[in-house]
Enzyme design. Sequence first.
Site, PDB file in Angstrom:
ATOM      1  N   ASP A   1       1.324   1.742   9.586  1.00 19.96           N
ATOM      2  CA  ASP A   1       0.786   1.263  10.850  1.00 19.96           C
ATOM      3  C   ASP A   1       1.659   1.181  11.812  1.00 19.96           C
ATOM      4  OD1 ASP A   1      -1.487   0.969   9.879  1.00 19.96           O
ATOM      5  OD2 ASP A   1      -1.595  -1.100   9.569  1.00 19.96           O
TER       6      ASP A   1
ATOM      7  N   GLU B   1      -8.996   0.611  12.136  1.00 16.75           N
ATOM      8  CA  GLU B   1      -9.842  -0.215  11.359  1.00 16.75           C
ATOM      9  C   GLU B   1      -9.683  -1.571  11.699  1.00 16.75           C
ATOM     10  OE1 GLU B   1      -8.057  -0.628   7.374  1.00 16.75           O
ATOM     11  OE2 GLU B   1      -5.856  -0.381   8.179  1.00 16.75           O
TER      12      GLU B   1
ATOM     13  N   ARG C   1       0.214  -5.142  -4.785  1.00 14.41           N
ATOM     14  CA  ARG C   1       0.209  -6.234  -3.855  1.00 14.41           C
ATOM     15  C   ARG C   1       0.582  -7.699  -4.487  1.00 14.41           C
ATOM     16  NH1 ARG C   1      -1.223  -4.327   1.183  1.00 14.41           N
ATOM     17  NH2 ARG C   1      -2.437  -2.454   1.094  1.00 14.41           N
TER      18      ARG C   1
ATOM     19  N   ASP D   1       6.167  -5.794   5.939  1.00 14.20           N
ATOM     20  CA  ASP D   1       6.688  -7.039   6.566  1.00 14.20           C
ATOM     21  C   ASP D   1       6.517  -8.285   5.441  1.00 14.20           C
ATOM     22  OD1 ASP D   1       3.989  -7.217   6.885  1.00 14.20           O
ATOM     23  OD2 ASP D   1       3.923  -8.393   8.701  1.00 14.20           O
TER      24      ASP D   1
ATOM     25  N   GLY E   1       0.849  -1.382  -0.175  1.00 10.58           N
ATOM     26  CA  GLY E   1      -0.076   0.104   0.017  1.00 10.58           C
ATOM     27  C   GLY E   1       0.726   1.260   0.038  1.00 10.58           C
TER      28      GLY E   1
END
Length: 485
Positions: free
Chosen positions: A220, A319, A164, A190, A101
Amino acid sequence: MENHSSCQMKIETGDAGYVLEDVPHLTDYIPNLPTYPNPLRSNPAYSVVKQYFVDADDTVPQKVVVHKDGPRGIHFRRAGPRQRVYFAPDEVHACIVTCGGLCPGLNTVIREIVCALYHMYGVTKVLGIDGGYRGFYSKNTITLTPKFVNDIHKRGGTIIGTSRGGHDKPKIVDSIQDRGINQVYIIGGDGTQKGAAVIYQEVRRRGLKAVVAGIPKTIDNDIPVIDKSFGFDTAVEEAQRAINAAHVEAESAENGIGVVKLMGRYCGFIAMYATLASRDVDLCLIPESPFFLEGEGGLLEYVEKRLKDNGHMVIVVAEGAGQELLAAESLSSATAQDASGNKLLQDVGLWISDKIKAHFAKQQSMPITLKYIDPTYMIRAVPSNASDNVYCTLLAQSCVHGVMAGYTGFTSGLVNGRQTYIPFNRITEKQNNVVITDRMWARLLSSTNQPSFLRSKDVIEVLKQEESPAPTQLLDGENSKTGGN
């Protein structure tokens, strides 16, 4: 010193419990490689620097808080330029790929890798792999020069595209070998770093003089070991806009409620730090902290009390929070995944908004006005702020220094404020999560005055999980990695 080698990580031990988790090097599998003087010796920009080259024995401790009789603990190799390099400038054929992303700072990292290669090391062949891993075998490459990347840091997104999935090891390494690429810079989270580790192992198996290096990217902040990931500061700052808007909407209406959904699939760092920075938030929900809606001590009871006391409230929800509650009510599969292997989440913000509306509709005595704001893609798409721009620059330059020095199979990351080289397996072995038994989460609870929503059996369960702290955990708690005491 005792030395144990593996293709992923080399362990060296020393006195007083010293452990070095070292990264692989080209010479581990290709003997007698020639070395060259580092071109930085004659670079006028660095002529005034007293000690520019990093000492071969410099390492950085993972823990800075230790007991006087305790072991020195785990260390990582310090990043930076070395006296000798393993690539001649005209020999280098580098490539850069971005996966997963979007995240603020991607273009800055790309720009600084290109500029470091050109201006510090005299490299002139740098390619951008178009559209993530599958770009290695299904798309044309993009030639990257300092002129081409000059202004890209002012834009969000990634100039070379991303996607992705698409990780096909044989095709990717065939492409690297066929194109004569000998430096591969992989920017991603990761999952991407796991893919990079597989590529490195295949490159090594084939005996290629090609370095594979990663730069960790996750908005994140869920990558372990490192202090924080690039783009995180920007995301927290940008989240303030949404929280401010929700606060204005809530404050301007009778019994107004503003609900903001922020990123955080498995961990709630953005929600937690945005809440702490805002001071306008009354309730913060994250994946690591379970909650329940109905009954005494439940979320709906707290919302009702807060509205009676204040007349308005702001709720921030990550989320990934409450997904087990949604799954219990939903018929859709809880195991569905995207191309990167991340579980597909249901919209917890919409769900919680509907639950609050339904609760107050039953009562009729307390009409509410609820506004739901989801700024997720707006936050991901912005360019990085000043702090992240500097951080991205250091990450990129450190990575280039390590690659030119012949290190491979590593991720460039900040540990206790110092740039380091970390073995791939340490980055991919676990996720970084908010520790809800830690002081930082307690600070949040005291800021919002929300209940913990933990019933006694939940408290026992959480304490059991935290009884054996992970090796990466600081004495002040894992959450302190991006904050002070």
